[in-house]
Design a protein around this motif. Sequence first.
Motif, PDB file in Angstrom:
ATOM      1  N   GLU A  22       0.814  -1.216   0.000  1.00  0.00           N
ATOM      2  CA  GLU A  22       0.000   0.000   0.000  1.00  0.00           C
ATOM      3  C   GLU A  22       0.849   1.267   0.000  1.00  0.00           C
ATOM      4  OE1 GLU A  22      -3.330   0.111  -0.134  1.00  0.00           O
ATOM      5  OE2 GLU A  22      -3.397  -2.070  -0.226  1.00  0.00           O
ATOM      6  N   ARG A  23       2.135   1.152   0.181  1.00  0.00           N
ATOM      7  CA  ARG A  23       3.005   2.317   0.344  1.00  0.00           C
ATOM      8  C   ARG A  23       2.912   3.296  -0.825  1.00  0.00           C
ATOM      9  NH1 ARG A  23       6.937   4.168   3.433  1.00  0.00           N
ATOM     10  NH2 ARG A  23       8.644   5.338   2.504  1.00  0.00           N
ATOM     11  N   GLN A  25       0.514   3.698  -3.034  1.00  0.00           N
ATOM     12  CA  GLN A  25      -0.805   4.323  -3.056  1.00  0.00           C
ATOM     13  C   GLN A  25      -0.909   5.398  -1.979  1.00  0.00           C
ATOM     14  OE1 GLN A  25      -4.135   1.681  -2.523  1.00  0.00           O
ATOM     15  NE2 GLN A  25      -5.524   3.369  -2.110  1.00  0.00           N
ATOM     16  N   LEU A  26      -0.380   5.127  -0.806  1.00  0.00           N
ATOM     17  CA  LEU A  26      -0.438   6.103   0.288  1.00  0.00           C
ATOM     18  C   LEU A  26       0.385   7.351  -0.038  1.00  0.00           C
ATOM     19  CD1 LEU A  26      -0.129   3.709   3.344  1.00  0.00           C
ATOM     20  CD2 LEU A  26      -2.203   4.818   2.488  1.00  0.00           C
ATOM     21  N   VAL A  44       3.134   9.099   5.354  1.00  0.00           N
ATOM     22  CA  VAL A  44       3.146   7.637   5.221  1.00  0.00           C
ATOM     23  C   VAL A  44       3.929   7.005   6.364  1.00  0.00           C
ATOM     24  CG1 VAL A  44       3.904   5.718   3.761  1.00  0.00           C
ATOM     25  CG2 VAL A  44       2.771   7.703   2.740  1.00  0.00           C
ATOM     26  N   THR A  47       1.770   7.039   9.343  1.00  0.00           N
ATOM     27  CA  THR A  47       0.701   6.047   9.198  1.00  0.00           C
ATOM     28  C   THR A  47       1.213   4.666   9.578  1.00  0.00           C
ATOM     29  OG1 THR A  47      -0.288   7.352   7.416  1.00  0.00           O
ATOM     30  CG2 THR A  47      -0.937   5.044   7.573  1.00  0.00           C
ATOM     31  N   LEU A  69      -5.177   1.907   6.405  1.00  0.00           N
ATOM     32  CA  LEU A  69      -4.010   2.758   6.164  1.00  0.00           C
ATOM     33  C   LEU A  69      -4.388   3.994   5.352  1.00  0.00           C
ATOM     34  CD1 LEU A  69      -1.415  -0.028   5.314  1.00  0.00           C
ATOM     35  CD2 LEU A  69      -1.391   1.439   7.340  1.00  0.00           C
ATOM     36  N   THR A  70      -5.246   3.815   4.344  1.00  0.00           N
ATOM     37  CA  THR A  70      -5.687   4.948   3.525  1.00  0.00           C
ATOM     38  C   THR A  70      -6.460   5.946   4.360  1.00  0.00           C
ATOM     39  OG1 THR A  70      -5.771   3.531   1.566  1.00  0.00           O
ATOM     40  CG2 THR A  70      -7.027   5.586   1.483  1.00  0.00           C
ATOM     41  N   ALA A  73      -3.992   7.774   6.745  1.00  0.00           N
ATOM     42  CA  ALA A  73      -3.137   8.701   6.007  1.00  0.00           C
ATOM     43  C   ALA A  73      -3.919   9.937   5.578  1.00  0.00           C
ATOM     44  CB  ALA A  73      -2.531   8.013   4.787  1.00  0.00           C
ATOM     45  N   SER A  74      -5.140   9.745   5.120  1.00  0.00           N
ATOM     46  CA  SER A  74      -5.932  10.906   4.689  1.00  0.00           C
ATOM     47  C   SER A  74      -6.284  11.794   5.872  1.00  0.00           C
ATOM     48  CB  SER A  74      -7.189  10.462   3.942  1.00  0.00           C
ATOM     49  OG  SER A  74      -8.022   9.687   4.771  1.00  0.00           O
TER      50      SER A  74
END
Length: 109
Positions: A22-23, A25-26, A44, A47, A69-70, A73-74
């Motif tokens: 996912e890194r 994408q984050l 990131v 997160t 995680l998304t 992070a958001s």
Amino acid sequence: MTTPSEPGHGRLDPSLNAIMSERRQLINLAYRLLGSLADAEDVVQETYARWYAMPRQQQDAIESPGAWLTRVASRICLDLLGSARARRERYVGEWVPEPLPDRTEWIGG
């Protein structure tokens, strides 16, 4: 980065690949929100720090680690943007009014 599932066992943690995949994408998400790659990487990192600060039982209870995680992070990005706006709105020093244009500029324009 390798993390054994249990100390002393030579096996890799199977959820590690899902988390680390996912890194990119984050980073993309954080960069689009913040406009700075350095800030995005910091988000990131924060997160992942929050993910690994949770107890293992809590991590296992999360059905979709990528979604978690998304979301985190958001939220970190939105907190940074809010604090940046507050810093910009705070005026340091004595208030000085806007300069007025000369009368010749009023007549001519």
